[in-house]
Design a protein around this motif. Structure first.
Motif, PDB file in Angstrom:
ATOM      1  N   ARG A 654      32.060  36.797   3.175  1.00 46.98           N
ATOM      2  CA  ARG A 654      32.798  36.475   1.958  1.00 46.98           C
ATOM      3  C   ARG A 654      33.203  35.006   1.960  1.00 46.98           C
ATOM      4  NH1 ARG A 654      36.776  41.522   0.252  1.00 46.98           N
ATOM      5  NH2 ARG A 654      35.268  43.210   0.631  1.00 46.98           N
ATOM      6  N   TRP A 655      33.162  34.427   0.766  1.00 43.95           N
ATOM      7  CA  TRP A 655      33.598  33.044   0.583  1.00 43.95           C
ATOM      8  C   TRP A 655      34.802  33.032  -0.350  1.00 43.95           C
ATOM      9  CZ3 TRP A 655      28.670  29.615  -0.579  1.00 43.95           C
ATOM     10  CH2 TRP A 655      27.792  29.707   0.507  1.00 43.95           C
ATOM     11  N   PRO A 656      35.716  32.093  -0.166  1.00 43.89           N
ATOM     12  CA  PRO A 656      36.797  31.943  -1.154  1.00 43.89           C
ATOM     13  C   PRO A 656      36.246  31.429  -2.472  1.00 43.89           C
ATOM     14  CG  PRO A 656      36.904  30.204   0.507  1.00 43.89           C
ATOM     15  CD  PRO A 656      35.872  31.172   0.980  1.00 43.89           C
ATOM     16  N   LEU A 657      36.959  31.704  -3.539  1.00 45.15           N
ATOM     17  CA  LEU A 657      36.474  31.379  -4.880  1.00 45.15           C
ATOM     18  C   LEU A 657      36.199  29.893  -5.049  1.00 45.15           C
ATOM     19  CD1 LEU A 657      35.858  32.177  -7.804  1.00 45.15           C
ATOM     20  CD2 LEU A 657      38.302  31.963  -8.297  1.00 45.15           C
ATOM     21  N   GLN A 658      37.109  29.036  -4.583  1.00 46.20           N
ATOM     22  CA  GLN A 658      36.927  27.598  -4.763  1.00 46.20           C
ATOM     23  C   GLN A 658      35.691  27.098  -4.030  1.00 46.20           C
ATOM     24  OE1 GLN A 658      38.602  25.804  -6.916  1.00 46.20           O
ATOM     25  NE2 GLN A 658      39.820  27.624  -7.434  1.00 46.20           N
ATOM     26  N   GLU A 659      35.403  27.655  -2.877  1.00 47.90           N
ATOM     27  CA  GLU A 659      34.207  27.262  -2.146  1.00 47.90           C
ATOM     28  C   GLU A 659      32.947  27.694  -2.887  1.00 47.90           C
ATOM     29  OE1 GLU A 659      32.089  27.838   2.260  1.00 47.90           O
ATOM     30  OE2 GLU A 659      34.044  28.739   1.822  1.00 47.90           O
ATOM     31  N   ILE A 660      32.974  28.874  -3.482  1.00 55.12           N
ATOM     32  CA  ILE A 660      31.824  29.352  -4.264  1.00 55.12           C
ATOM     33  C   ILE A 660      31.552  28.416  -5.438  1.00 55.12           C
ATOM     34  CG2 ILE A 660      31.065  31.191  -5.814  1.00 55.12           C
ATOM     35  CD1 ILE A 660      32.456  33.178  -3.979  1.00 55.12           C
ATOM     36  N   MET A 661      32.591  28.030  -6.148  1.00 53.22           N
ATOM     37  CA  MET A 661      32.420  27.161  -7.308  1.00 53.22           C
ATOM     38  C   MET A 661      31.954  25.774  -6.896  1.00 53.22           C
ATOM     39  SD  MET A 661      35.873  28.517  -9.244  1.00 53.22           S
ATOM     40  CE  MET A 661      35.898  27.260 -10.501  1.00 53.22           C
ATOM     41  N   ALA A 662      32.429  25.273  -5.754  1.00 54.21           N
ATOM     42  CA  ALA A 662      32.034  23.937  -5.302  1.00 54.21           C
ATOM     43  C   ALA A 662      30.614  23.928  -4.746  1.00 54.21           C
ATOM     44  CB  ALA A 662      33.020  23.434  -4.246  1.00 54.21           C
ATOM     45  N   ARG A 663      30.171  25.037  -4.169  1.00 54.12           N
ATOM     46  CA  ARG A 663      28.840  25.105  -3.548  1.00 54.12           C
ATOM     47  C   ARG A 663      27.876  25.957  -4.369  1.00 54.12           C
ATOM     48  NH1 ARG A 663      29.929  27.006   2.506  1.00 54.12           N
ATOM     49  NH2 ARG A 663      27.650  26.731   2.580  1.00 54.12           N
ATOM     50  N   ALA A 664      28.021  25.899  -5.679  1.00 46.09           N
ATOM     51  CA  ALA A 664      27.215  26.747  -6.556  1.00 46.09           C
ATOM     52  C   ALA A 664      25.729  26.460  -6.406  1.00 46.09           C
ATOM     53  CB  ALA A 664      27.642  26.558  -8.011  1.00 46.09           C
ATOM     54  N   VAL A 665      25.355  25.189  -6.391  1.00 41.95           N
ATOM     55  CA  VAL A 665      23.934  24.822  -6.289  1.00 41.95           C
ATOM     56  C   VAL A 665      23.361  25.299  -4.960  1.00 41.95           C
ATOM     57  CG1 VAL A 665      22.298  22.912  -6.274  1.00 41.95           C
ATOM     58  CG2 VAL A 665      24.256  22.870  -7.843  1.00 41.95           C
ATOM     59  N   GLU A 666      24.107  25.096  -3.887  1.00 41.37           N
ATOM     60  CA  GLU A 666      23.649  25.558  -2.569  1.00 41.37           C
ATOM     61  C   GLU A 666      23.517  27.072  -2.544  1.00 41.37           C
ATOM     62  OE1 GLU A 666      25.355  25.804   2.020  1.00 41.37           O
ATOM     63  OE2 GLU A 666      26.301  24.460   0.548  1.00 41.37           O
ATOM     64  N   LEU A 667      24.438  27.769  -3.184  1.00 47.96           N
ATOM     65  CA  LEU A 667      24.405  29.228  -3.196  1.00 47.96           C
ATOM     66  C   LEU A 667      23.184  29.745  -3.940  1.00 47.96           C
ATOM     67  CD1 LEU A 667      25.998  31.802  -2.430  1.00 47.96           C
ATOM     68  CD2 LEU A 667      27.144  31.636  -4.650  1.00 47.96           C
ATOM     69  N   VAL A 668      22.831  29.090  -5.030  1.00 48.14           N
ATOM     70  CA  VAL A 668      21.679  29.515  -5.820  1.00 48.14           C
ATOM     71  C   VAL A 668      20.383  29.335  -5.039  1.00 48.14           C
ATOM     72  CG1 VAL A 668      20.279  28.920  -7.835  1.00 48.14           C
ATOM     73  CG2 VAL A 668      22.752  29.202  -8.067  1.00 48.14           C
ATOM     74  N   HIS A 669      20.249  28.230  -4.328  1.00 47.80           N
ATOM     75  CA  HIS A 669      19.002  27.932  -3.621  1.00 47.80           C
ATOM     76  C   HIS A 669      18.967  28.537  -2.216  1.00 47.80           C
ATOM     77  CE1 HIS A 669      17.272  25.019  -6.500  1.00 47.80           C
ATOM     78  NE2 HIS A 669      18.538  24.803  -6.821  1.00 47.80           N
ATOM     79  N   MET A 670      20.045  29.162  -1.809  1.00 49.78           N
ATOM     80  CA  MET A 670      20.100  29.724  -0.468  1.00 49.78           C
ATOM     81  C   MET A 670      19.166  30.918  -0.359  1.00 49.78           C
ATOM     82  SD  MET A 670      23.467  31.225   1.453  1.00 49.78           S
ATOM     83  CE  MET A 670      24.355  29.689   1.148  1.00 49.78           C
ATOM     84  N   GLU A 671      18.442  31.014   0.752  1.00 52.02           N
ATOM     85  CA  GLU A 671      17.552  32.143   1.009  1.00 52.02           C
ATOM     86  C   GLU A 671      18.367  33.347   1.467  1.00 52.02           C
ATOM     87  OE1 GLU A 671      14.456  32.341   0.355  1.00 52.02           O
ATOM     88  OE2 GLU A 671      14.048  30.246  -0.138  1.00 52.02           O
ATOM     89  N   GLU A 672      18.019  34.513   0.936  1.00 53.12           N
ATOM     90  CA  GLU A 672      18.710  35.736   1.342  1.00 53.12           C
ATOM     91  C   GLU A 672      18.234  36.167   2.719  1.00 53.12           C
ATOM     92  OE1 GLU A 672      19.595  37.866  -2.949  1.00 53.12           O
ATOM     93  OE2 GLU A 672      17.958  38.574  -1.675  1.00 53.12           O
ATOM     94  N   SER A 673      19.177  36.653   3.507  1.00 57.07           N
ATOM     95  CA  SER A 673      18.833  37.113   4.855  1.00 57.07           C
ATOM     96  C   SER A 673      18.251  38.517   4.813  1.00 57.07           C
ATOM     97  CB  SER A 673      20.083  37.090   5.729  1.00 57.07           C
ATOM     98  OG  SER A 673      21.109  37.895   5.169  1.00 57.07           O
TER      99      SER A 673
END
Length: 673
Positions: A654-673
Motif C-alpha cells: 500500500r502507498w499513501p495517497l499523496q505518494e500515489i498522486m506524486a508518482r502517478a506516471v511511474e505507477l502507470v508505467h510500472m510492470e505488474e509483479s
C-alpha cells in the motif's frame, strides 16, 4: 474558451460582469494579458484545473479575464463557445472535455506478453462475507414477516400481490420480493435522471422521496458533477467539435428522422459508406450495421446457428447474447468466466460426445466471448483462445461492445490490443454507443457471411434504419480514429463509385488498390463530400491523443485504487474499473457520499441480479475527457469514504495517497509483479 484570472479553485459557472470583446484586436490583447498573468506567478498549468462545483445549480456565475459571447443551454448553464488549443494556457474549466497538455499523462494500450494479463481476483476477509450474508438474511427475514402481517392487516397495500375479483395476482410476491424489500430501500442510487451532454461532467436532476422511495419527485434543482458513469470512452459525446459539426451538417441535408427500414428501400448512401468504413476499420471484408446494439446480437445469432448446432458461451456474457442464443434453438453450454482451461475441457467433451441422445457430430460449434466484460473489467484472453481455435476448429464470435475504440494502440479493439489478425476471427460484433458517441451496432466478417446475414437476419428486414445524424457521427468519429488519406491528384477517385463496394467487382478491385492496410487510414472517397474534415481528423492526431489519455487514466485509477487497499476486478488497461463494496448497505451510502461532496462525483452502483448477490460494486467508467486532476479528485474521495465504510480489504503493498498522486506516471508505467 474564456481565459480566467488566476484562482486556486475556478468555478464551472460564470457571470457576465464586463462588456463582450467584439474586435479581434481586443480579443487577442486579452488573451495575451491573461497568458502573461497566468505564466508570471505560477507557470503554465499542464491541464485543466480540478473542478469546483456547486451542488445546487440554478444560474451561471464565473468571473473571467476574457469574456466572450456564450450560449445558454436549456438548463440555464453557460457553455463556452470555442475550446482552447493545446498551445494556450489552460486556466479555464471545461464541462465536456478537460484539456491536458502534459505528454507525461499518456500511455499506449498494448498487450505485453512478458507481464500477466490480469491480476487475480482477490477474496475479502471472512468477516466481510459473513456480515454480508447476515445482512441479506436479516433483510429477507424481516421482509417476509412484513409481507405476512401486511397481507392480513394492510390488504390494500398488497392488492397487486393478492387474488381479487376473480383475477389472479398481477405480480408474484416471490418474484418481486427483492425489488420491494431491498432495492426499494436504496433506490435513490439507481436510475438517477440526468440532462445535457455526458462529457467530463454531467448534470443531475435533484430529487427526493416523501415515502421511502415508493415515489421519487424532482425538486427542480440541478447538480453538476464529475462524470464517471458514462461509456463515453473517447469523449466523442460532445456538443462541439468535428463530429458534432458533421452531424449538424447531416441534419441540414437529410433531416433528423430515420431513413425507413431496409426492406422499404431505406438504405442511403450514408449506410453504404458507414458499412464500408466499419469493415475497413476492423480489417474485415464486409460489415452490416443495425440501429440497436442489443438487437444486433439477438437478431444475428439466430441467423448463424440453429437446431443441431452448439453455442459455447462465457458464463458472464451479456444478456443480448443469451437472448439471441435462446431464439436460435441451438444447444448451449457455458464455461467459467475467461477460463481457457475450462473452455478446452468443455470442447473435448462436446466434440467427443456429439449431440445429446443421437451422439451425431454437431453441425457447427460457435464460441461466443466478449472483448471487454463491462461488469468485471476483464479482457478476453484472445491469444489462448486463438490457439484453441486452430486446434479444435470452431467458429469464434467476439462481442466488442466495450472494447472497440477503447482498447489497442490504434483503437481497433482486442485484435489490435493483442496484435491478432482480425481475419482469423470469424465474426466481430460491436456497438457505436460507447467509444463513438452514437447509437446502434455492427456485425463484421467475410463477405459471403455478411450477405447471408442480410438475407436471413431479422434486423435487416424488420428493424428501422439508423438516422442520418447518427450515421454521420459514426463515420466522423471512426474516420477521426483512423485518419483520412486525401485523394492523389494524378488518380482521381469517384465517391459515387466507391459507394458500390458490394455491387461491382470492378469497383471492389479499384477500392482494394486504393485501400490502406489494416490499421491504416480511411480513404477520402469513403466519406461524404459535404462532411467537414479538419486537420486533426485527417492526421488522426486528436484521436491518438484521446486513445493515449484514456489508457493513462484507466491504468492510473485501477492501480491507484489497489495501492490504496481496495479490491478491484479486471485488467489494468480496462476503462471500466469495478470497486467491490460487498455489503448491501454500503451501496447507497457510497453513492450518496460521492454525490454530496464539494465536487460531486456521479458513479454507477451495480448490484444483484447484474452481479452475484455478495459482489455488489461501484463501476468507474473512465474517459479521455478526464484529466489527471479528475482522477486525483476521485482518489481523494475514495480514500476518505473507503476508510469510513471499511472498504480497504485488499492485500499487497500500500502507498499513501499523496505518494500515489506524486508518482502517478511511474505507477502507470510500472510492470505488474
Amino acid at each position: 474558451m474564456a481565459i480566467q484570472s488566476a484562482s486556486p479553485t475556478p468555478s464551472m459557472f460564470r457571470k457576465k460582469s464586463t462588456p463582450v470583446l467584439n474586435t479581434a484586436a481586443s480579443y487577442l490583447s486579452a488573451v495575451s494579458e491573461a497568458d502573461a498573468r497566468a505564466r508570471a506567478p505560477r507557470g503554465t498549468p499542464n491541464s485543466t484545473p480540478a473542478l469546483s462545483l456547486s451542488s445546487s445549480v440554478t444560474s451561471s456565475s464565473e468571473d473571467t479575464v476574457l469574456h466572450e459571447r456564450e450560449e445558454l443551454n436549456s438548463d440555464g448553464l453557460a457553455y463556452p463557445k470555442v475550446p482552447p488549443t493545446s498551445e494556450q494556457v489552460f486556466t479555464t474549466v471545461h464541462a465536456e472535455f478537460g484539456h491536458c497538455a502534459n505528454d507525461s499523462y499518456r500511455f499506449t494500450s498494448r498487450y505485453n506478453p512478458a507481464r500477466p494479463l490480469k491480476a487475480g481476483e482477490q477474496d475479502p476477509p471472512y468477516y466481510i462475507l459473513l456480515t454480508t450474508y447476515i445482512s441479506y438474511i436479516l433483510v429477507i427475514l424481516f421482509g417476509h414477516l412484513r409481507d405476512f402481517f401486511g397481507k392480513r392487516f394492510k390488504a390494500t397495500d398488497y392488492r397487486h400481490l393478492l387474488a381479487h375479483g376473480g383475477y389472479a395476482a398481477l405480480n408474484s410476491d416471490f418474484d418481486s420480493f427483492y425489488t420491494r424489500r431491498l432495492k426499494l430501500r436504496i433506490d435513490d442510487c439507481f436510475s438517477h435522471p440526468v440532462t445535457g451532454v455526458p462529457g467530463r461532467t454531467i448534470v443531475l436532476l435533484d430529487r427526493y422521496s416523501p415515502n421511502h422511495n415508493k415515489s421519487i419527485l424532482l425538486t427542480g434543482g440541478k447538480t453538476r458533477g464529475l462524470n464517471v458513469s458514462s461509456y463515453n470512452y473517447l469523449g466523442f459525446a460532445q456538443s462541439k467539435g468535428a463530429c458534432a459539426d458533421a452531424s449538424a451538417e447531416s441534419i441540414r441535408r437529410y433531416g433528423i428522422s430515420a431513413c425507413g427500414s431496409r426492406r422499404e428501400g431505406g438504405t442511403s448512401d450514408l449506410h453504404i459508406q458507414a458499412e464500408a468504413l466499419v469493415a475497413r476499420f476492423l480489417g474485415m471484408e464486409d460489415s452490416l450495421i443495425s440501429s440497436m446494439g442489443f438487437a444486433t446480437n439477438s437478431t444475428v445469432i439466430p441467423a448463424l446457428v440453429s437446431k443441431g448446432c452448439l453455442v459455447i458461451s462465457d458464463e458472464l456474457n451479456h444478456a443480448s447474447i443469451r437472448f439471441g442464443v435462446r431464439l436460435s434453438g441451438a444447444n448451449v453450454r457455458m464455461f467459467k468466466h475467461n477460463d481457457v482451461k475450462s473452455l478446452e475441457a468443455l470442447l473435448r467433451e462436446v466434440i467427443s460426445q456429439g449431440q445429446p441422445k443421437t451422439h451425431r457430430p454437431w453441425k457447427k460449434i460457435l464460441v461466443i466471448v466478449e472483448g471487454l466484460y463491462s461488469m468485471e473489467g476483464t479482457l478476453v484472453e484472445l491469444p489462448a483462445i486463438m490457439e484453441l481455435k486452430k486446434k479444435y476448429k470452431f467458429y469464434l464470435f467476439i462481442d466488442e461492445a466495450h472494447s472497440i475504440g477503447a482498447i489497442g494502440p490504434h483503437g481497433r479493439g482486442v485484435c489490435d490490443y493483442y496484435d491478432v489478425n482480425p481475419r482469423d476471427v470469424d465474426i466481430l460484433m460491436g456497438t457505436f454507443t460507447k467509444s463513438f458517441g452514437a447509437a446502434g451496432g455492427y456485425i463484421a466478417g467475410n463477405r459471403s457471411l455478411i450477405d447471408r446475414i442480410r438475407l436471413s437476419g431479422h434486423a435487416g428486414a424488420y428493424a428501422e434504419a439508423m438516422a442520418p445524424p447518427i450515421l454521420t457521427q459514426v463515420v466522423a468519429s471512426m474516420a477521426s480514429i483512423m485518419g483520412v488519406t486525401l485523394p492523389r491528384l494524378d488518380k482521381p477517385t469517384s465517391s459515387t463509385r466507391s459507394l458500390l463496394t458490394r455491387h461491382s467487382d470492378s469497383t471492389l478491385n479499384v477500392i482494394a488498390e486504393e485501400a490502406p492496410a489494416w490499421r491504416g487510414t480511411a480513404l477520402a472517397a469513403w466519406l461524404p463530400t459535404w462532411m467537414p474534415t479538419p486537420q486533426s481528423m485527417c492526421d488522426g492526431s486528436d484521436s491518438q491523443m484521446r486513445l493515449r489519455r484514456l489508457a493513462f487514466n484507466a491504468r492510473y485509477l485501477n492501480r491507484a485504487l489497489r495501492k490504496l487497499g481496495f479490491i478491484t476486478y479486471g485488467s489494468a488497461d480496462s476503462p471500466v474499473v469495478p470497486l467491490l463494496l460487498f455489503h448491501p448497505g454500503k451501496m447507497a451510502v457510497f453513492s450518496r457520499l460521492m454525490r454530496t461532496r464539494p465536487t460531486p462525483i456521479v458513479v454507477v452502483v451495480v448490484a444483484y441480479p447484474a452481479t452475484s448477490l455478495v459482489t455488489s460494486r461501484v463501476r468507474f467508467c473512465l474517459s479521455a475527457s478526464h484529466t489527471k486532476e479528475d482522477i486525483d479528485t476521485i482518489l481523494v474521495a475514495c480514500d476518505e469514504i473507503g476508510d469510513l465504510l471499511d472498504l480497504k480489504q485488499g492485500v499487497g503493498e500500500r502507498w499513501p495517497l499523496q505518494e500515489i498522486m506524486a508518482r502517478a506516471v511511474e505507477l502507470v508505467h510500472m510492470e505488474e509483479s
